[in-house]
Design a protein around this motif. Structure first.
Motif, PDB file in Angstrom:
ATOM      1  N   LYS A  28       0.835  -1.207   0.000  1.00 24.58           N
ATOM      2  CA  LYS A  28       0.000   0.000   0.000  1.00 24.58           C
ATOM      3  C   LYS A  28       0.868   1.254   0.000  1.00 24.58           C
ATOM      4  O   LYS A  28       0.659   2.173  -0.787  1.00 24.58           O
ATOM      5  CB  LYS A  28      -0.946   0.002   1.204  1.00 24.58           C
ATOM      6  N   LYS A  37      -0.823   4.991  -7.262  1.00 18.87           N
ATOM      7  CA  LYS A  37      -2.195   5.207  -6.776  1.00 18.87           C
ATOM      8  C   LYS A  37      -2.867   6.401  -7.450  1.00 18.87           C
ATOM      9  O   LYS A  37      -4.079   6.446  -7.574  1.00 18.87           O
ATOM     10  CB  LYS A  37      -2.214   5.403  -5.254  1.00 18.87           C
ATOM     11  N   GLU A 109      -6.449  -0.039  -3.284  1.00 19.49           N
ATOM     12  CA  GLU A 109      -6.698  -0.185  -1.833  1.00 19.49           C
ATOM     13  C   GLU A 109      -6.073   0.982  -1.076  1.00 19.49           C
ATOM     14  O   GLU A 109      -5.004   1.437  -1.420  1.00 19.49           O
ATOM     15  CB  GLU A 109      -6.035  -1.464  -1.303  1.00 19.49           C
TER      16      GLU A 109
END
Length: 110
Positions: A28, A37, A109
């Motif tokens: 992440k 992202k 995510e």
């Protein structure tokens, strides 16, 4: 197409350096630091196809081990534990590999 056509060399260097220590990889944080992202779905899928070294349409466990090297040749190999954790996080259908849709979901995510 190269990964640096999609992501900044500086962001890649910083992100890979941040996880240089063994057992420190966090997908992440890595995807955020590398700038993935912020990319649209098409660009994320382009990165997926670059990381899919054997062009099978999936990133298998043996390719995941070398995911940091997919971003820069200076990247380290992930440990078996890190590789298995990344596979578990991304493999939503349980087939033992990560497809393009699963990769996009993994990157998205928070």
């Amino acid at each position: 197409m190269s990964i640096t056509d999609l992501l900044s060399v500086e962001d890649i260097k910083k992100a890979v350096a941040a996880f240089a220590a063994a057992e420190s990889f966090n997908h992440k944080k890595f995807f955020e630091m590398v700038g993935l992202k912020k990319k649209n779905k098409q660009d994320v899928e382009k990165v997926f196809h670059i990381l899919d070294k054997d062009k099978s349409g999936f990133i298998e466990e043996d390719e995941l081990k070398f995911i940091l090297k997919g971003f820069t040749p200076d990247g380290r190999d992930l440990s078996d534990k890190e590789t298995k954790a990344l596979l578990a996080a991304g493999d939503k259908d349980g087939d033992g590999k990560i497809g393009a849709e699963e990769f996009s979901a993994l990157v998205a995510e928070s």
